[in-house]
Design an enzyme around this catalytic site. Sequence first.
Site, PDB file in Angstrom:
ATOM      1  N   HIS A   1      13.114  13.959  84.550  1.00 28.96           N
ATOM      2  CA  HIS A   1      14.048  14.734  84.221  1.00 28.96           C
ATOM      3  C   HIS A   1      14.868  15.253  85.225  1.00 28.96           C
ATOM      4  O   HIS A   1      16.235  15.145  85.392  1.00 28.96           O
ATOM      5  CB  HIS A   1      13.872  15.969  83.288  1.00 28.96           C
ATOM      6  CG  HIS A   1      12.966  15.721  81.977  1.00 28.96           C
ATOM      7  ND1 HIS A   1      11.777  15.948  81.929  1.00 28.96           N
ATOM      8  CD2 HIS A   1      13.510  15.032  81.063  1.00 28.96           C
ATOM      9  CE1 HIS A   1      11.446  15.573  80.828  1.00 28.96           C
ATOM     10  NE2 HIS A   1      12.737  14.765  80.053  1.00 28.96           N
TER      11      HIS A   1
ATOM     12  N   GLN B   1      15.633   2.936  74.380  1.00 32.22           N
ATOM     13  CA  GLN B   1      16.349   3.977  74.067  1.00 32.22           C
ATOM     14  C   GLN B   1      17.778   3.861  75.030  1.00 32.22           C
ATOM     15  O   GLN B   1      18.841   3.892  74.383  1.00 32.22           O
ATOM     16  CB  GLN B   1      15.934   5.111  74.432  1.00 32.22           C
ATOM     17  CG  GLN B   1      16.829   6.352  74.254  1.00 32.22           C
ATOM     18  CD  GLN B   1      16.297   7.752  74.400  1.00 32.22           C
ATOM     19  OE1 GLN B   1      15.364   8.270  73.554  1.00 32.22           O
ATOM     20  NE2 GLN B   1      16.306   8.343  75.666  1.00 32.22           N
TER      21      GLN B   1
END
Lengths: 282, 282
Positions: free
Chosen positions: A37, A154
Amino acid sequence: MKVISSLKEMTLFSKKASAKGSIIGFVPTMGYLHEGHLSLVRRAKKECNVVVVSIFVNPSQFGPKEDLAKYPRDLKRDLALLRPLGVDVVFYPQAKVMYPFGCAAYVDIGGNLTKKLCGAFRPVLFKGVTTIVAKLFNIVLPSKAYFGQKDAQQCVVLEKMVKDLNFPLQVVTLPTVREKDGLAMSSRNSYLAPDERKDAAVIYKSLMLARQMIKKGVRSSIKIKSAMIKELNTVKHIELQYISIVKAETLEDLKTLSGEIIIALALKIGKTRLIDNIRLKL
Amino acid sequence: MKVISSLKEMTLFSKKASAKGSIIGFVPTMGYLHEGHLSLVRRAKKECNVVVVSIFVNPSQFGPKEDLAKYPRDLKRDLALLRPLGVDVVFYPQAKVMYPFGCAAYVDIGGNLTKKLCGAFRPVLFKGVTTIVAKLFNIVLPSKAYFGQKDAQQCVVLEKMVKDLNFPLQVVTLPTVREKDGLAMSSRNSYLAPDERKDAAVIYKSLMLARQMIKKGVRSSIKIKSAMIKELNTVKHIELQYISIVKAETLEDLKTLSGEIIIALALKIGKTRLIDNIRLKL
């Protein structure tokens, strides 16, 4: 660094920033942040004037028997990780605010794209993902949105959504960040018992084996998959869900490898489901 | 008045206008404009700094046996009607530009909302409408979007989509504009032969009859529907599809009338399918 929970306040912030000519970079996350992240946030910070990180464990992308309840959460820790990176806003909405009218309207992708690979094992996943990401895009109004290559399917699904529905933004996909032994960083790694964590290194090993074979000239999908399965089976308590070798752009299965490809797999170690992939240009 | 066909150019125009602080009003149409459309444009012009009207006959909302091919089109006439109203942009994209990747991603509404009333007779209609309107919203980026109450179910469906998916805009619904004999204006009225056109006045007559009964205190849905059917049957060659009396916000069927209601009907006169409705506060 502002923490915003209100949808209206978030949209107002973004509209004001855009009116001033700011480029808004957006990193949607489910929290429990790791280096993967943070690498997205750092890139957003480089490329944009304003960086928004959302933290929202999205109920609609979990199946009824999946790990929604136990999904790891630690807002305090997440904020401490984001503050030094110069994030402007952490968007932290509550589920009842994101889904106050139930979940009647949704975004989905027809055809095969969401039904194969992970979609075959997690049937509600991608409908949940496209719907929440569309909602977040409409609330945060970014110019660029950042996703990690670890979630390869995704990324392809969201690229498709953005193109087909004309969202006025660019999807940026960044490389998977890995632990020292190659394990792809994931919030779900925290589920692993110490021996499981050790075993999990075999996933990346199997991908590296595939890469080696391809370097040596092997182009047969079956040969590569067989070798990977053999490698994975050197470890006990692994339950393989799939190994797929596919075209990178469309996720079409390849019998003979050529062009840009993704080798992706999903498996369970104990009760923990892990995914990983590598992307190669042949 | 600019005519823009390029998606990129349209979005760029809107982004620039927004950056200058303009409120963009948007009137999506399928062209062959009538007073109903023009009333939306006039209201948008009053409430916004910039008015965009789109003209796009959306293939994805027509079923295979419906009237896509013969749907009336006359761009020259439409532009001549819009020019005097001070419209800033007519957005006129080609189908191959709107759907260049096929139509894999889509927006839809779960539950009953899109399956009843018109949805029961036109199963692909609302998925097509929500998808194209989401696309247009993402391309045109309006603050306000204007729709006519004639398409009552469409208004409720789009309100739901905007709320559930957090589109950063307001849906404005304006009253149905009618011909002198009460027939709701519709591009499809052009299909009617002279005798059919005459007969079509019975639709509004039946709605006015319902209003009268309600004024006199009738609250039974069945009684009102029966009277309407009797009225409609005074005309030959009418094929009724439905009469529904529903809650205005949710389109739930009502046995006993109360609150805000919509009385809606659809029927065929010859080969032409027409819809109409009235909205009442009890």
